[in-house]
Design an enzyme around this catalytic site. Sequence first.
Site, PDB file in Angstrom:
ATOM      1  N   GLN A  19     -87.771  20.843  -9.048  1.00  0.00           N
ATOM      2  CA  GLN A  19     -86.772  20.750 -10.110  1.00  0.00           C
ATOM      3  C   GLN A  19     -86.104  19.373 -10.110  1.00  0.00           C
ATOM      4  OE1 GLN A  19     -84.557  24.148  -8.809  1.00  0.00           O
ATOM      5  NE2 GLN A  19     -84.330  23.331  -6.749  1.00  0.00           N
ATOM      6  N   ASP A  26     -76.794  24.800  -1.703  1.00  0.00           N
ATOM      7  CA  ASP A  26     -75.529  24.036  -1.724  1.00  0.00           C
ATOM      8  C   ASP A  26     -74.737  24.259  -0.438  1.00  0.00           C
ATOM      9  OD1 ASP A  26     -73.737  26.448  -2.192  1.00  0.00           O
ATOM     10  OD2 ASP A  26     -74.940  26.539  -4.009  1.00  0.00           O
ATOM     11  N   GLU A  83     -84.306  27.940   1.899  1.00  0.00           N
ATOM     12  CA  GLU A  83     -84.169  27.268   0.599  1.00  0.00           C
ATOM     13  C   GLU A  83     -85.509  26.598   0.276  1.00  0.00           C
ATOM     14  OE1 GLU A  83     -81.718  26.276  -2.035  1.00  0.00           O
ATOM     15  OE2 GLU A  83     -83.627  25.393  -2.604  1.00  0.00           O
ATOM     16  N   ASP A 100     -78.910  34.209  -2.808  1.00  0.00           N
ATOM     17  CA  ASP A 100     -78.063  33.274  -3.557  1.00  0.00           C
ATOM     18  C   ASP A 100     -78.995  32.393  -4.388  1.00  0.00           C
ATOM     19  OD1 ASP A 100     -76.198  31.519  -4.476  1.00  0.00           O
ATOM     20  OD2 ASP A 100     -75.768  30.606  -2.537  1.00  0.00           O
ATOM     21  N   ASP A 106     -80.811  30.871 -11.662  1.00  0.00           N
ATOM     22  CA  ASP A 106     -81.159  31.803 -12.748  1.00  0.00           C
ATOM     23  C   ASP A 106     -82.635  32.217 -12.663  1.00  0.00           C
ATOM     24  OD1 ASP A 106     -78.607  31.451 -13.641  1.00  0.00           O
ATOM     25  OD2 ASP A 106     -79.130  29.976 -15.172  1.00  0.00           O
ATOM     26  N   PRO A 152     -88.483  28.399 -10.117  1.00  0.00           N
ATOM     27  CA  PRO A 152     -88.820  28.931  -8.787  1.00  0.00           C
ATOM     28  C   PRO A 152     -88.066  30.206  -8.423  1.00  0.00           C
ATOM     29  CG  PRO A 152     -87.511  26.910  -8.587  1.00  0.00           C
ATOM     30  CD  PRO A 152     -87.872  27.058 -10.040  1.00  0.00           C
TER      31      PRO A 152
HETATM   32  N1  SAM Z   1     -74.558  29.663  -6.981  1.00  0.00           N
HETATM   33  C1  SAM Z   1     -75.642  29.343  -7.811  1.00  0.00           C
HETATM   34  C2  SAM Z   1     -75.753  30.118  -9.091  1.00  0.00           C
HETATM   35  O1  SAM Z   1     -75.539  31.338  -9.128  1.00  0.00           O
HETATM   36  O2  SAM Z   1     -76.070  29.494 -10.085  1.00  0.00           O
HETATM   37  C3  SAM Z   1     -76.924  29.318  -7.084  1.00  0.00           C
HETATM   38  C4  SAM Z   1     -76.852  28.430  -5.904  1.00  0.00           C
HETATM   39  S1  SAM Z   1     -78.205  27.811  -5.134  1.00  0.00           S
HETATM   40  C5  SAM Z   1     -78.022  26.156  -5.529  1.00  0.00           C
HETATM   41  C6  SAM Z   1     -79.697  28.410  -5.756  1.00  0.00           C
HETATM   42  C7  SAM Z   1     -80.849  27.834  -4.960  1.00  0.00           C
HETATM   43  O3  SAM Z   1     -81.953  28.728  -4.956  1.00  0.00           O
HETATM   44  C8  SAM Z   1     -81.384  26.499  -5.487  1.00  0.00           C
HETATM   45  O4  SAM Z   1     -81.027  25.460  -4.617  1.00  0.00           O
HETATM   46  C9  SAM Z   1     -82.905  26.712  -5.555  1.00  0.00           C
HETATM   47  O5  SAM Z   1     -83.648  25.603  -5.104  1.00  0.00           O
HETATM   48  C10 SAM Z   1     -83.078  27.936  -4.657  1.00  0.00           C
HETATM   49  N2  SAM Z   1     -84.304  28.697  -4.928  1.00  0.00           N
HETATM   50  C11 SAM Z   1     -84.861  28.961  -6.136  1.00  0.00           C
HETATM   51  N3  SAM Z   1     -85.989  29.671  -5.986  1.00  0.00           N
HETATM   52  C12 SAM Z   1     -86.156  29.880  -4.653  1.00  0.00           C
HETATM   53  C13 SAM Z   1     -87.130  30.560  -3.872  1.00  0.00           C
HETATM   54  N4  SAM Z   1     -88.170  31.178  -4.448  1.00  0.00           N
HETATM   55  N5  SAM Z   1     -86.975  30.579  -2.521  1.00  0.00           N
HETATM   56  C14 SAM Z   1     -85.914  29.959  -1.931  1.00  0.00           C
HETATM   57  N6  SAM Z   1     -84.967  29.302  -2.625  1.00  0.00           N
HETATM   58  C15 SAM Z   1     -85.067  29.267  -3.957  1.00  0.00           C
END
Ligand code: SAM
Length: 282
Positions: free
Chosen positions: A39, A94, A114, A163, A166, A170
Amino acid sequence: MNYIKEQNGKLWLTEDERENLKISYRIKEIIYSERSPFQHVMILDSYDFGRMLVLDGVVQTTSIDGHIYNEMIAHVPLSLHPSPKKVLIIGGGDCGAAREVAKYEEVEEIHLVEIDELVVRACKEHLPEVSGNLSDPRVQYIYKDGVQFVKDRVNTYDVIIIDSSDPIGPAQVLFEYDFYKSVHEALKEDGMMVCQSQSPIFHMDVLKQTYANIRHLFPHVHVYTATVPTYPGGLWSFTLGGKQPISFERLNTFSKQTKYANADVLNQCFHLPQFMKEHLQS
Ligand code: SAM
């Protein structure tokens, strides 16, 4: 990069993933901008929300309101579980949720899985208001797809926090039934999971599907809400699944140092508005 535009000498980020609703934030400065294999990762400094993490043009967390979401996704399961020792966070790059989990002395290990290492690096360096420059030795960073990681773990964790961003890109797989099934298997006999289940105003379909999936696997399921200004609609939902009955009296003795969560907030967050009750019963 077309989500950042200059208009009359002013810089604006416009979240435009919705056809009929576009939310714009006036930006002071682009602090960090890199493309990872997963991303486009940005840290922006905004006028009203301070620094924020933006993934593919969508605001994930901010200095001003990130604590609301992170405290609510972490303290509800951690304060309800009778003895949380081993905690898995999926997503959460984060570091804000991990920072809250680390407030529990009884927690021995925190595995943060993550998919995108760049998110963790960017937030640790440029978003300390959310990440807290987390350097707790109990936190182990694992850069893997959460779906693959959790598949191999059986009867391992006391609490699992999903966590995710959307359900596009991924994170889409983190909303699917098979993933929740692996999460169920990865939890110990008295284990508990929580996930963010999107906006009850704009994504009732996602919330209903998530609730149905988790109810299919866990005998004890509860939805709760918090108000997070930067998420579309403000009102946000979380779904909690427990393998054993959940004793809510534990919330009354909550005493962690927080900015949003306290015993009153944790107790009232399970009281749902009428439209949510009706949708979840139907
Ligand atoms: N608090 C936020 C929200 O609700 O919008 C979400 C926080 S966090 C930054 C979400 C994280 O999930 C991202 O950093 C993303 O890279 C990670 N992520 C997405 N798909 C994933 C997967 N399949 N496995 C592990 N992490 C993933």
